[in-house]
Design an enzyme around this catalytic site. Structure first.
Site, PDB file in Angstrom:
ATOM      1  N   HIS A 139      19.512  -9.204  85.951  1.00 40.61           N
ATOM      2  CA  HIS A 139      18.372  -8.556  86.811  1.00 40.61           C
ATOM      3  C   HIS A 139      16.592  -7.574  85.463  1.00 40.61           C
ATOM      4  O   HIS A 139      15.638  -7.388  85.709  1.00 40.61           O
ATOM      5  CB  HIS A 139      19.130  -7.297  87.415  1.00 40.61           C
ATOM      6  CG  HIS A 139      19.411  -7.464  88.563  1.00 40.61           C
ATOM      7  ND1 HIS A 139      20.058  -8.286  89.085  1.00 40.61           N
ATOM      8  CD2 HIS A 139      18.679  -7.002  90.520  1.00 40.61           C
ATOM      9  CE1 HIS A 139      21.031  -8.305  89.869  1.00 40.61           C
ATOM     10  NE2 HIS A 139      20.061  -7.683  90.489  1.00 40.61           N
ATOM     11  N   CYS A 170      21.796  -9.054  81.928  1.00 40.82           N
ATOM     12  CA  CYS A 170      21.981  -9.054  82.905  1.00 40.82           C
ATOM     13  C   CYS A 170      20.807  -9.721  82.820  1.00 40.82           C
ATOM     14  O   CYS A 170      20.178  -9.130  82.810  1.00 40.82           O
ATOM     15  CB  CYS A 170      22.219  -7.388  83.628  1.00 40.82           C
ATOM     16  SG  CYS A 170      21.868  -7.075  85.607  1.00 40.82           S
ATOM     17  N   ASP A 177      24.491 -16.693  90.341  1.00 43.17           N
ATOM     18  CA  ASP A 177      24.438 -15.934  90.364  1.00 43.17           C
ATOM     19  C   ASP A 177      25.448 -14.775  91.443  1.00 43.17           C
ATOM     20  O   ASP A 177      25.120 -15.484  92.862  1.00 43.17           O
ATOM     21  CB  ASP A 177      22.583 -14.877  90.092  1.00 43.17           C
ATOM     22  CG  ASP A 177      23.476 -13.669  89.846  1.00 43.17           C
ATOM     23  OD1 ASP A 177      24.068 -12.613  89.251  1.00 43.17           O
ATOM     24  OD2 ASP A 177      22.456 -12.859  90.505  1.00 43.17           O
ATOM     25  N   SER A 178      25.057 -13.576  91.189  1.00 44.38           N
ATOM     26  CA  SER A 178      26.182 -12.354  92.757  1.00 44.38           C
ATOM     27  C   SER A 178      25.056 -12.809  93.309  1.00 44.38           C
ATOM     28  O   SER A 178      25.570 -12.329  94.726  1.00 44.38           O
ATOM     29  CB  SER A 178      26.404 -10.931  92.033  1.00 44.38           C
ATOM     30  OG  SER A 178      25.477 -10.951  91.422  1.00 44.38           O
ATOM     31  N   GLU A 202      16.406  -3.412  92.526  1.00 44.37           N
ATOM     32  CA  GLU A 202      16.241  -3.670  93.947  1.00 44.37           C
ATOM     33  C   GLU A 202      15.522  -3.020  94.931  1.00 44.37           C
ATOM     34  O   GLU A 202      15.099  -3.726  95.668  1.00 44.37           O
ATOM     35  CB  GLU A 202      17.634  -4.293  94.496  1.00 44.37           C
ATOM     36  CG  GLU A 202      18.145  -5.304  93.559  1.00 44.37           C
ATOM     37  CD  GLU A 202      19.955  -6.090  94.350  1.00 44.37           C
ATOM     38  OE1 GLU A 202      19.921  -5.240  94.902  1.00 44.37           O
ATOM     39  OE2 GLU A 202      20.965  -6.805  93.138  1.00 44.37           O
ATOM     40  N   CYS A 252      24.250 -15.243  85.727  1.00 43.61           N
ATOM     41  CA  CYS A 252      25.072 -13.787  86.137  1.00 43.61           C
ATOM     42  C   CYS A 252      25.348 -13.387  84.846  1.00 43.61           C
ATOM     43  O   CYS A 252      26.573 -14.860  84.385  1.00 43.61           O
ATOM     44  CB  CYS A 252      25.645 -14.278  87.187  1.00 43.61           C
ATOM     45  SG  CYS A 252      26.424 -12.196  87.314  1.00 43.61           S
TER      46      CYS A 252
HETATM   47  N1  DGL Z   1      23.258 -10.349  88.237  1.00 42.69           N
HETATM   48  C1  DGL Z   1      24.191 -10.097  87.590  1.00 42.69           C
HETATM   49  C2  DGL Z   1      24.755  -9.716  86.373  1.00 42.69           C
HETATM   50  O1  DGL Z   1      23.914 -10.355  85.039  1.00 42.69           O
HETATM   51  C3  DGL Z   1      23.625  -8.652  87.760  1.00 42.69           C
HETATM   52  C4  DGL Z   1      24.636  -8.058  89.502  1.00 42.69           C
HETATM   53  C5  DGL Z   1      25.889  -7.626  89.673  1.00 42.69           C
HETATM   54  O2  DGL Z   1      26.886  -6.747  89.689  1.00 42.69           O
HETATM   55  O3  DGL Z   1      26.534  -8.167  90.249  1.00 42.69           O
HETATM   56  O4  DGL Z   1      25.095  -9.550  85.506  1.00 42.69           O
END
Ligand code: DGL
Length: 280
Positions: free
Chosen positions: A200, A198, A21-22, A166, A84
């Site tokens: 998150h 997403c 993931d990022s 976050e 991600c």
């Molecule tokens: N976890 C990333 C996603 O699912 C979102 C966070 C980011 O923008 O890097 O797209």
């Protein structure tokens, strides 16, 4: 962008699953996987040096994703799971072509689209929320309409959700106000199903369900992805028989902040190791 490679090399069943993931959001998927498949060893890589991906161009997301895929291949991963949505929607084809039959490549979008398509007779209108990179790619809407052309799909970028989560604004006045402000827009008025596009967002799934008075089916995307990984590993004879090594959680940049918030995403305290794969 459909099924994982059938030509995967066999004899790798106890090799690790690579997840990337990022940053730390993909830990929601890693945790669902860990709970469902405790025998599997995971190597998680969060590209905290480059986050967020949600604001980056497609070319940049592809280039980071290919670099991480190479790193996970060096770790002998049998699977590379792109946990991600921004990378799954912009770089999946490229990662899959690059990896070839060296590992099975999976993304977090296919399993969710498949679930929506299976339920297409009971769904009328689907909402998709995610980062700008995910929503601008149009991947969810395109894929859903391929299998269910009658379904209404409304996509909306909700970029404030990632920093809000976050910063720990969950189930409080600030997050209620931001959720209300986004989800009361006309794009979301008619929906009966919502995709959290997403990694998150599972953290605020209950709060979003409550905003809709529990009248909208807010899909538990992390669980859906974990079940799909299980199914594909089983189909390809790649389910681990025993765990040979502990899980590892690597990040390309490390600050105390990432350590603190990782607990929120994994629901258990984990040890992050710094591994800057980008350093020359
Ligand atoms: N976890 C990333 C996603 O699912 C979102 C966070 C980011 O923008 O890097 O797209």
């Amino acid at each position: 962008m459909r099924s994982a490679s059938l030509t995967i090399r066999m004899g790798k069943r106890n090799n690790p699953i690579g997840i990337f993931d990022s940053g730390v959001g993909g830990l929601t998927v890693a945790h669902a996987l860990h709970s469902l498949l405790p025998h599997e060893q995971m190597i998680y890589f969060g590209d905290t040096l480059h986050l967020p991906y949600g604001d980056k161009s497609r070319e940049t997301i592809i280039s980071y994703s290919l670099g991480i895929a190479d790193f996970l291949l060096q770790q002998d991963c049998k699977v590379i799971l792109i946990a991600c949505n921004s990378a799954s929607s912009n770089a999946w084809e490229e990662v899959k072509a690059h990896v070839g039959d060296r590992a099975m490549v999976m993304n977090v979008i296919d399993p969710v689209v498949e679930q929506v398509c299976n339920d297409r007779n009971v769904i009328k209108s689907v909402g998709v929320i995610g980062t700008k990179a995910t929503v601008d790619s149009g991947t969810y809407a395109r894929r859903i309409q391929e299998c269910a052309p009658h379904l209404q799909v409304s996509s909306m970028a909700t970029p404030l959700f990632v920093p809000m989560i976050e910063e720990g604004f969950v189930f409080d006045d600030i997050s209620n106000a931001i959720i209300r402000s986004y989800l009361s827009r006309k794009e979301m008025e008619e929906i009966d199903t919502l995709i959290l596009g997403c990694t998150h967002y599972p953290i605020i799934r209950n709060q979003i369900s409550r905003f809709f008075n529990f009248e909208v089916n807010v899909l538990d995307t992390a669980q859906i992805v974990a079940r799909n990984v299980h199914m594909l590993l089983e189909q390809h004879g790649l389910l681990a028989t025993e765990r040979t090594q502990p899980d590892r959680f690597l990040v390309s940049d490390q600050t105390p902040y990432f350590g603190v918030i990782s607990g929120m995403f994994f629901s258990e305290q984990i040890q992050l190791e710094k591994r800057n794969i980008w350093a020359r």
